[in-house]
Every structure is written in structure tokens, then in C-alpha cells.
Design an enzyme around this catalytic site. Structure first.
Site, PDB file in Angstrom:
ATOM      1  N   LYS A 130      -3.545 -10.300  -7.109  1.00  0.00           N
ATOM      2  CA  LYS A 130      -4.845 -10.681  -6.554  1.00  0.00           C
ATOM      3  C   LYS A 130      -5.947  -9.739  -7.054  1.00  0.00           C
ATOM      4  CE  LYS A 130      -4.771  -7.993  -2.394  1.00  0.00           C
ATOM      5  NZ  LYS A 130      -4.930  -7.726  -1.043  1.00  0.00           N
TER       6      LYS A 130
ATOM      7  N   LYS B 186       0.829  -1.215   0.000  1.00  0.00           N
ATOM      8  CA  LYS B 186       0.000   0.000   0.000  1.00  0.00           C
ATOM      9  C   LYS B 186       0.854   1.252   0.000  1.00  0.00           C
ATOM     10  CE  LYS B 186      -4.485  -1.557   1.220  1.00  0.00           C
ATOM     11  NZ  LYS B 186      -5.652  -1.546   2.084  1.00  0.00           N
TER      12      LYS B 186
ATOM     13  N   LYS C  49     -10.207  -4.226  -5.714  1.00  0.00           N
ATOM     14  CA  LYS C  49     -11.055  -3.153  -6.210  1.00  0.00           C
ATOM     15  C   LYS C  49     -10.235  -2.041  -6.837  1.00  0.00           C
ATOM     16  CE  LYS C  49     -14.815  -0.323  -5.315  1.00  0.00           C
ATOM     17  NZ  LYS C  49     -15.277   0.737  -4.460  1.00  0.00           N
TER      18      LYS C  49
HETATM   19  P1  TYM Z   1     -10.183  -6.339   3.003  1.00  0.00           P
HETATM   20  O1  TYM Z   1     -11.310  -5.380   3.227  1.00  0.00           O
HETATM   21  O2  TYM Z   1      -9.075  -5.911   2.108  1.00  0.00           O
HETATM   22  O3  TYM Z   1     -10.741  -7.701   2.439  1.00  0.00           O
HETATM   23  C1  TYM Z   1     -11.846  -8.348   3.030  1.00  0.00           C
HETATM   24  C2  TYM Z   1     -11.675  -9.844   2.974  1.00  0.00           C
HETATM   25  O4  TYM Z   1     -11.602 -10.301   1.623  1.00  0.00           O
HETATM   26  C3  TYM Z   1     -10.425 -11.082   1.443  1.00  0.00           C
HETATM   27  N1  TYM Z   1      -9.920 -10.846   0.082  1.00  0.00           N
HETATM   28  C4  TYM Z   1      -9.679 -11.821  -0.798  1.00  0.00           C
HETATM   29  N2  TYM Z   1      -9.803 -13.152  -0.718  1.00  0.00           N
HETATM   30  C5  TYM Z   1      -9.487 -13.869  -1.824  1.00  0.00           C
HETATM   31  N3  TYM Z   1      -9.055 -13.312  -2.977  1.00  0.00           N
HETATM   32  C6  TYM Z   1      -8.906 -11.980  -3.093  1.00  0.00           C
HETATM   33  N4  TYM Z   1      -8.495 -11.441  -4.235  1.00  0.00           N
HETATM   34  C7  TYM Z   1      -9.232 -11.161  -1.971  1.00  0.00           C
HETATM   35  N5  TYM Z   1      -9.212  -9.823  -1.751  1.00  0.00           N
HETATM   36  C8  TYM Z   1      -9.644  -9.649  -0.491  1.00  0.00           C
HETATM   37  C9  TYM Z   1      -9.454 -10.565   2.497  1.00  0.00           C
HETATM   38  O5  TYM Z   1      -8.452 -11.505   2.788  1.00  0.00           O
HETATM   39  C10 TYM Z   1     -10.388 -10.316   3.662  1.00  0.00           C
HETATM   40  O6  TYM Z   1     -10.648 -11.521   4.353  1.00  0.00           O
HETATM   41  N6  TYM Z   1      -7.607  -5.769   7.243  1.00  0.00           N
HETATM   42  C11 TYM Z   1      -8.768  -6.382   6.644  1.00  0.00           C
HETATM   43  C12 TYM Z   1     -10.071  -5.960   7.301  1.00  0.00           C
HETATM   44  C13 TYM Z   1     -10.085  -6.167   8.772  1.00  0.00           C
HETATM   45  C14 TYM Z   1     -10.142  -7.430   9.433  1.00  0.00           C
HETATM   46  C15 TYM Z   1     -10.144  -7.124  10.828  1.00  0.00           C
HETATM   47  C16 TYM Z   1     -10.195  -8.761   8.996  1.00  0.00           C
HETATM   48  C17 TYM Z   1     -10.044  -5.192   9.723  1.00  0.00           C
HETATM   49  N7  TYM Z   1     -10.085  -5.758  10.957  1.00  0.00           N
HETATM   50  C18 TYM Z   1     -10.180  -8.128  11.786  1.00  0.00           C
HETATM   51  C19 TYM Z   1     -10.229  -9.765   9.961  1.00  0.00           C
HETATM   52  C20 TYM Z   1     -10.224  -9.455  11.332  1.00  0.00           C
HETATM   53  C21 TYM Z   1      -8.826  -5.974   5.185  1.00  0.00           C
HETATM   54  O7  TYM Z   1      -8.310  -4.967   4.788  1.00  0.00           O
HETATM   55  O8  TYM Z   1      -9.596  -6.804   4.412  1.00  0.00           O
END
Ligand code: TYM
Length: 330
Positions: free
Chosen positions: A195, A113, A198
């Protein structure tokens, strides 16, 4: 016997994509039957990138509506906004003081990032994993279902929790990551070596859950593959086809071998149409429900208010224990 606890979250970045669905939300739905689930909308986390305030509010509602439209039942699971439970920001700060700079600087998401947003490498981006550790530890979560990219953050959470427990005695449950074997890293359709995300700048790279059937078909048909013409799982040499196979396999509950057999002797054209049709069928009930939910924001407000109350009951107990142990007068 008490049910095990699950916590997970998704950033309030608005329209979610197929990677979020397959890597995370599909498991959220499955797990709500057997676990005590807390599903959060991480709107404080979303601040690490500059956002339009109205959009950020709207994005939180979109994620909430998405959770419900994919099948998370607010009567079974606790769905809430991170910002409504102030204990997250408080424990996040405390844990900042128990997390080392060296640990944070090894986080791949931080490295990614900060290279993408070179004009805004803020301290929040760096300390983001401590806030995430707070999210998880407040609920004494046993398991954290996420995609592959969040595994490192959950592992750091374990280290922070163990460190704290050693200093002050048993305070936090040590959580386990729960990462699906297949589908934990859905790749972009145009660049199957990155991956699905968005923020991809490539057109047709990302399938949004709100895409129309026509858009889904078009994107899958244009997906980058290879010139071999054989539907075979080989992540290294055939990343495009392997990615489509994972998507097809997860939706239809089929192994990679079964898919290879099913499409033996068929070209990529036939396979791509089958993949697109599976996605369209899977997402069909979603779109209608999502639009209905978004048309009724009062109902969404009731759901998140109720969820926040329930979440806070648990979170406040953990924070009280932490403050008592470290000597903070409340
Ligand atoms: P975030 O918002 O980027 O993504 C949400 C969830 O989607 C999964 N994900 C994917 N899985 C498979 N293939 C992909 N291309 C892909 N892109 C995203 C992510 O692994 C995630 O599970 N930091 C976290 C949000 C968060 C969180 C937490 C998660 C904040 N606090 C506590 C678990 C526990 C995040 O940015 O996910």
C-alpha cells in the site's frame, strides 16, 4: 431526525499522501453534509514511533491544515487534536483492560509495524487498537470512514464495545466500518503490491498532497506497470495499471469499465499522462489553500481549540457513564 455520527482520524505524521486522501479524506468531505462529523488528529497514536517533539507538534498542524484544505469545513465538522481531549487517554486505558492479548496479537498493523521497527516494539504499539476503540466509542459513532487497512481495528472496536455492553448494560453504540469499494487501498507506484505509505523507502513510490505538478507528473510517468500495454482492470495480474485506474476512476467518477473503454487502443504513456493530469487538477486548489493555512498558525490554533471544546462536551459524557458503571470515583 438526529444526524448519524461519524468519527475518524489520521495520525499526526505530517505530509499526507494520495492514499490518505482517496481512502479517507475524500469521504470525510462528502460525509460532512449529512452526518455529525468528528475528525481527529491522532497525535497520541503517533507516539508509537519515536518522533522529534517539534516535528510532532508541527505535524499535528499540518494534518489540521490538510483537513481544511481538502474541504473539511470547521464550521460544519468538529476538528480536534486527540491530545486536547484527555478522555481519549482515559478511556483508552479502561478499554485496555477489556481487550485480550490474543486479540491484539492478531492485528496485522501490529505485526507489520513491529517488523518494520524491530528496535522499538513498545507496549503502545501493541495496545494501539484499544486507544483507537476509545476514540470511536467516546463519540457514540455510527460510522467510521477509513481505508481498508483500518477495518480490522474497527471490527475489534465492535467486539470490545459489545463485550462492555454485555457486562454493564447499553453504554456504547456499536460502530460500522465505512470502507470505499474502490480506492480503499491505494498502492505504491513503484511497488504496486504494497500500500502507498509515507514510510516507503522507494523513491517516487508515494504521491504527497503537497507535491508540485512536475513531481506528480514525474512520479506517475515512472509508475511500474506491465508489458501487456492494455488498460484493463486486473488487480491480481496487472496491479500497477489497476492501481492507476482506481486513482483515475475515483477522481473522475468513472467505473473501471468506462476507463477501459476510454483508453481502448491507447498505450500506457497516454493513460499515465491522463492520470497525472487528473491528480494535478484535483490537488490544485489544495496546495494554495494549504500554504495559506500553514502561514497563519494563530488561525489554526483557534480552530483546534474550538473543536476540542465541542469534542470534549460529548466525550466527557461517555466517560462519565463508563466510570459510573465500572465503579471509578472521579
Ligand atoms: P493512518 O494515519 O495510517 O491513515 C489515515 C487514513 O488513511 C487511510 N489510508 C489509506 N487508504 C487507502 N490507501 C492507502 N494506501 C492508505 N494509507 C492510509 C487509512 O486507512 C486511514 O483511514 N489508526 C489510524 C488513525 C486513527 C483512527 C482512529 C482512524 C486513530 N484513531 C479512530 C479511525 C478512527 C491510522 O493509523 O490511520
Amino acid at each position: 431526525m438526529e444526524k448519524k455520527v461519524i468519527l475518524s482520524g489520521i495520525q499526526a505524521t505530517g505530509d499526507l499522501h494520495l492514499g490518505n486522501y482517496i481512502g479517507a479524506m475524500k469521504n470525510f468531505v462528502k460525509m460532512q453534509e449529512d452526518y455529525d462529523c468528528y475528525y481527529m488528529i491522532a497525535n497520541l497514536h503517533a507516539l508509537t514511533v519515536r518522533r522529534n517533539p517539534n516535528e510532532l507538534k508541527q505535524n499535528a498542524l499540518k494534518v489540521l491544515a490538510t483537513y481544511i484544505a481538502v474541504g473539511i469545513d470547521p464550521d460544519k465538522s468538529t476538528i480536534f487534536l486527540q491530545s486536547q481531549v484527555h478522555e481519549h487517554a482515559e478511556l483508552g486505558w479502561v478499554l485496555d483492560c477489556y481487550t485480550y492479548m490474543g486479540e491484539l496479537s492478531r492485528m496485522t498493523q501490529y505485526k507489520d509495524k513491529s517488523s518494520k521497527h524491530a528496535d522499538n516494539i513498545n507496549a503502545g504499539l501493541f495496545t494501539y487498537p484499544s486507544l483507537m476503540a476509545g476514540d470511536i466509542l467516546l463519540y457514540q459513532a455510527d460510522l467510521v470512514p477509513t481505508g481498508e487497512d483500518q477495518k480490522q481495528h474497527v471490527e475489534l472496536t465492535r467486539d470490545i464495545a459489545e463485550r462492555f455492553n454485555k457486562l454493564y448494560g447499553e453504554t456504547f453504540k456499536i460502530p460500522e466500518p465505512y470502507i470505499p469499494k474502490i480506492g480503499a487501498r491505494i498502492m505504491g507506484l513503484q511497488d504496486p503490491t504494497s500500500k502507498m505509505s509515507k514510510s516507503s523507502t522507494l523513491p517516487n513510490d508515494t504521491i504527497l498532497l503537497i507535491d508540485t505538478p512536475e513531481e506528480i507528473l514525474k512520479k506517475v510517468k515512472k509508475a511500474v506497470t506491465d508489458s501487456e500495454g492494455i488498460v484493463k482492470y486486473d488487480e491480481k495480474n496487472k496491479p500497477g495499471i489497476s492501481n492507476l485506474m482506481e486513482i483515475y476512476g475515483i477522481i473522475n467518477n468513472k467505473t473501471m469499465e468506462e476507463i477501459e473503454k476510454e483508453f481502448e487502443g491507447e498505450g500506457y504513456g497516454t493513460f499515465k499522462v491522463a492520470v497525472a493530469e487528473s491528480i494535478i487538477k484535483e490537488l490544485d486548489p489544495f496546495r494554495k489553500k494549504y500554504n495559506e493555512l500553514m502561514a497563519n498558525p494563530k488561525n489554526l490554533e483557534e480552530i483546534y481549540n474550538k473543536g476540542a471544546k465541542k469534542a470534549q462536551e460529548v466525550a466527557s459524557k461517555t466517560l462519565k457513564d463508563v466510570y459510573d458503571k465500572i465503579g471509578i470515583i472521579r
